[in-house]
Design a protein around this motif. Sequence first.
Motif, PDB file in Angstrom:
ATOM      1  N   PRO A  33      -5.036   8.785   2.877  1.00 28.62           N
ATOM      2  CA  PRO A  33      -6.365   8.543   2.291  1.00 28.62           C
ATOM      3  C   PRO A  33      -6.261   8.091   0.852  1.00 28.62           C
ATOM      4  O   PRO A  33      -5.450   8.579   0.078  1.00 28.62           O
ATOM      5  CB  PRO A  33      -7.056   9.911   2.391  1.00 28.62           C
ATOM      6  CG  PRO A  33      -5.945  10.901   2.510  1.00 28.62           C
ATOM      7  CD  PRO A  33      -4.844  10.198   3.240  1.00 28.62           C
ATOM      8  N   ARG A  34      -7.072   7.125   0.511  1.00 29.95           N
ATOM      9  CA  ARG A  34      -7.158   6.625  -0.864  1.00 29.95           C
ATOM     10  C   ARG A  34      -8.624   6.380  -1.148  1.00 29.95           C
ATOM     11  O   ARG A  34      -9.206   5.394  -0.708  1.00 29.95           O
ATOM     12  CB  ARG A  34      -6.328   5.340  -1.007  1.00 29.95           C
ATOM     13  CG  ARG A  34      -6.398   4.702  -2.392  1.00 29.95           C
ATOM     14  CD  ARG A  34      -5.376   3.609  -2.572  1.00 29.95           C
ATOM     15  NE  ARG A  34      -4.034   4.148  -2.683  1.00 29.95           N
ATOM     16  CZ  ARG A  34      -3.502   4.615  -3.819  1.00 29.95           C
ATOM     17  NH1 ARG A  34      -4.201   4.612  -4.919  1.00 29.95           N
ATOM     18  NH2 ARG A  34      -2.275   5.100  -3.821  1.00 29.95           N
ATOM     19  N   PRO A  84     -12.977  -1.724  -1.644  1.00 29.58           N
ATOM     20  CA  PRO A  84     -12.905  -0.951  -2.897  1.00 29.58           C
ATOM     21  C   PRO A  84     -11.474  -0.657  -3.341  1.00 29.58           C
ATOM     22  O   PRO A  84     -11.166  -0.725  -4.536  1.00 29.58           O
ATOM     23  CB  PRO A  84     -13.646   0.351  -2.548  1.00 29.58           C
ATOM     24  CG  PRO A  84     -14.583  -0.028  -1.466  1.00 29.58           C
ATOM     25  CD  PRO A  84     -13.861  -1.066  -0.660  1.00 29.58           C
ATOM     26  N   VAL A  85     -10.594  -0.362  -2.403  1.00 26.02           N
ATOM     27  CA  VAL A  85      -9.193  -0.098  -2.755  1.00 26.02           C
ATOM     28  C   VAL A  85      -8.571  -1.340  -3.388  1.00 26.02           C
ATOM     29  O   VAL A  85      -7.901  -1.269  -4.427  1.00 26.02           O
ATOM     30  CB  VAL A  85      -8.396   0.341  -1.514  1.00 26.02           C
ATOM     31  CG1 VAL A  85      -6.892   0.352  -1.808  1.00 26.02           C
ATOM     32  CG2 VAL A  85      -8.839   1.733  -1.059  1.00 26.02           C
ATOM     33  N   ARG A 129       0.839  -1.202   0.000  1.00 25.77           N
ATOM     34  CA  ARG A 129       0.000   0.000   0.000  1.00 25.77           C
ATOM     35  C   ARG A 129       0.870   1.246   0.000  1.00 25.77           C
ATOM     36  O   ARG A 129       0.589   2.226  -0.694  1.00 25.77           O
ATOM     37  CB  ARG A 129      -0.907   0.016   1.225  1.00 25.77           C
ATOM     38  CG  ARG A 129      -2.090  -0.901   1.191  1.00 25.77           C
ATOM     39  CD  ARG A 129      -3.293  -0.295   0.455  1.00 25.77           C
ATOM     40  NE  ARG A 129      -3.150  -0.381  -0.991  1.00 25.77           N
ATOM     41  CZ  ARG A 129      -3.495  -1.425  -1.714  1.00 25.77           C
ATOM     42  NH1 ARG A 129      -4.001  -2.490  -1.123  1.00 25.77           N
ATOM     43  NH2 ARG A 129      -3.339  -1.427  -3.014  1.00 25.77           N
ATOM     44  N   ASN A 130       1.946   1.238   0.785  1.00 23.36           N
ATOM     45  CA  ASN A 130       2.851   2.388   0.818  1.00 23.36           C
ATOM     46  C   ASN A 130       3.542   2.570  -0.531  1.00 23.36           C
ATOM     47  O   ASN A 130       3.759   3.703  -0.972  1.00 23.36           O
ATOM     48  CB  ASN A 130       3.891   2.214   1.926  1.00 23.36           C
ATOM     49  CG  ASN A 130       3.294   2.369   3.307  1.00 23.36           C
ATOM     50  OD1 ASN A 130       2.253   3.021   3.471  1.00 23.36           O
ATOM     51  ND2 ASN A 130       3.932   1.798   4.314  1.00 23.36           N
ATOM     52  N   LEU A 131       3.895   1.471  -1.181  1.00 23.23           N
ATOM     53  CA  LEU A 131       4.498   1.561  -2.508  1.00 23.23           C
ATOM     54  C   LEU A 131       3.521   2.190  -3.489  1.00 23.23           C
ATOM     55  O   LEU A 131       3.906   3.051  -4.306  1.00 23.23           O
ATOM     56  CB  LEU A 131       4.913   0.171  -2.990  1.00 23.23           C
ATOM     57  CG  LEU A 131       5.482   0.097  -4.414  1.00 23.23           C
ATOM     58  CD1 LEU A 131       6.768   0.901  -4.513  1.00 23.23           C
ATOM     59  CD2 LEU A 131       5.716  -1.350  -4.828  1.00 23.23           C
ATOM     60  N   GLN A 132       2.258   1.798  -3.424  1.00 22.24           N
ATOM     61  CA  GLN A 132       1.247   2.369  -4.311  1.00 22.24           C
ATOM     62  C   GLN A 132       1.103   3.869  -4.069  1.00 22.24           C
ATOM     63  O   GLN A 132       0.891   4.643  -5.012  1.00 22.24           O
ATOM     64  CB  GLN A 132      -0.095   1.670  -4.101  1.00 22.24           C
ATOM     65  CG  GLN A 132      -1.167   2.080  -5.100  1.00 22.24           C
ATOM     66  CD  GLN A 132      -2.477   1.361  -4.864  1.00 22.24           C
ATOM     67  OE1 GLN A 132      -2.702   0.773  -3.799  1.00 22.24           O
ATOM     68  NE2 GLN A 132      -3.369   1.391  -5.840  1.00 22.24           N
ATOM     69  N   ASP A 133       1.253   4.289  -2.828  1.00 23.69           N
ATOM     70  CA  ASP A 133       1.142   5.707  -2.499  1.00 23.69           C
ATOM     71  C   ASP A 133       2.374   6.507  -2.910  1.00 23.69           C
ATOM     72  O   ASP A 133       2.318   7.741  -2.963  1.00 23.69           O
ATOM     73  CB  ASP A 133       0.926   5.877  -0.985  1.00 23.69           C
ATOM     74  CG  ASP A 133      -0.467   5.444  -0.555  1.00 23.69           C
ATOM     75  OD1 ASP A 133      -1.373   5.419  -1.410  1.00 23.69           O
ATOM     76  OD2 ASP A 133      -0.649   5.126   0.637  1.00 23.69           O
TER      77      ASP A 133
END
Length: 578
Positions: A137-138, A187-188, A93-97
């Motif tokens: 937030p995503r 959803p994410v 998730r951090n990589l995606q951000d």
Amino acid sequence: MGQSNEKFYCECRSKKDKNKNGGQTKKLLMKSSEYLYNPRVCKGLAVSTREREEMELRGILPPAVRCRNLQVKAVIQNLDRFEENLSKYIYLRNLQDFDEELFYKVMMEHTEKLMPIVYTPTVGLACIKYSTIFHRPRGIFLTVHDGGRIHHILGNWPERNVKAIVVTDGERILGLGDLGANGMGIPVGKLALYTALAGIPPELTLPVTIDFGTNNQKLIEDPFYIGLRQKRVKGPEYNDLMDEFMEAVVQRYGRSCLIQFEDFGNHNAFRLLEKYKPNYCTFNDDIQGTASVAVAGILASLKITGLKLAQNIFLFQGAGEAALGTANLLVMAMEQDGVQSEEAMKKIWLIDSKGLIVKNRPTGGITEHKARFAKDYQNLTSLEEIVKSIKPTVLIGASAQRGVFTENVLQTMANNHKQPVIFALSNPTDKAECTASDAYIHTEGRCVFASGSPFEPVTINEKTHYPGQGNNAYIFPGVAFAIMACGVHYVSDEVFLVSAKALADQVRKEHLAEGRVYPPLKKIHDVSFNIAIKLTQYFYAEDFATRRPEPHDKIAFLRSKQYNYARPLSIKLGRHPY
């Protein structure tokens, strides 16, 4: 280069002028700090020496330049250092951000390894812990207190060209129950698979959670909980907000914006689908996506058992969204085979929390959707007794009751039939009706097995069985891709039967020989694309597609709509040709 050391320019031609000689160029202005913290354009150490000079990033980044392939290797090495899957989930998730393209490159190249982390079963644990691990937030969080302002709040999302939304109210997350705002993990995760599996550009997607409160008292008392600390709102206030949300999506993003419903409670899921399906581009993945993947597995199983679809007796442990959706799609499939609707329904039996669904059941609890399948039969409550009595050839678990397919139940299935079909579809893994090992051992390796979450291969009598994973991820990315590419406004039920048949057709002889009723997960990108091809043909043949003229080469048409890593900055920043 500009008026300050913080800024750089990127030149790109506008869509209007890109094919004209001497067309005027447009300049996109961006601060170097915005570059470093914009995951859509940032690529970390892959920035070349020349780009670093142009962007005035020299000294901000260390001197090493890494190619994307080396970055992927570094990500995998870091992931392998974590022992817990939740830690791996947080890392991804951090990589995606930070670097969106690297995240999707890793996902696309290591899908089989990473899907259990980004999706089931780990996403279930991530939802339970979502408030604690919440970092950035995503997506959009709407609440019941936002009535009258939904259109405005959607406008706060930085992307203007949204073409697909996955929305939940968090009331029934997987088999885990009411998780309120923590349900945003679904959803994410779903939309990450839109891109990783079907190649849908991520900037076109938007995760949404509508927070009506929660009836989970532990969450209300949790000091870290990110949602509303109140009991769930029901009735007119709930309905009015849902109506406003649907209308606001169309006003903001257009009639062809896909709205995929996820993990709503049973009492809302069916009625909302029936209410909105005629006038919106929408489907419910728990009802229709699950049905499609389950029917695909059943159709593939016929190649092993040698039976025709209508020669089977289907017994569902569970009578919620997944079970009823699958039952209804099975009826449609048999009707297409020439079986009358009434005869098809006689082949399908359901069990809910009060026992077998039969007419005039003394304990009641038979809703309109269940009543369609109620039988003139004795009132039975024990699964073992029911299996002995009606002798199903296909036993499908969609109840989130761990271990309900007991040794006796499985042995009875094996005693009744040479090759019983057993699907334990509930997610996550600890909610499965039985394990793959239990199914194969207690049927002497004769069953055709599939599950919702992954299980390791099982060896019995020197033969190794590879359990199929009947996961919605085989269906919804390809469905969404075709809907978006074709500009579909209405999603018919037949879409999911077309998808089921397209998926079953991709199960090869070598897969069947291993006991699989789904293609191996490593093939899921091809599976998604092939489903999209079949649906694109269907949408144009049935006049559901609005994008004209109809493309002659539909494969090339779909390829032109897919996400890739070498996109111009103008596309990364939202100017996509959809």
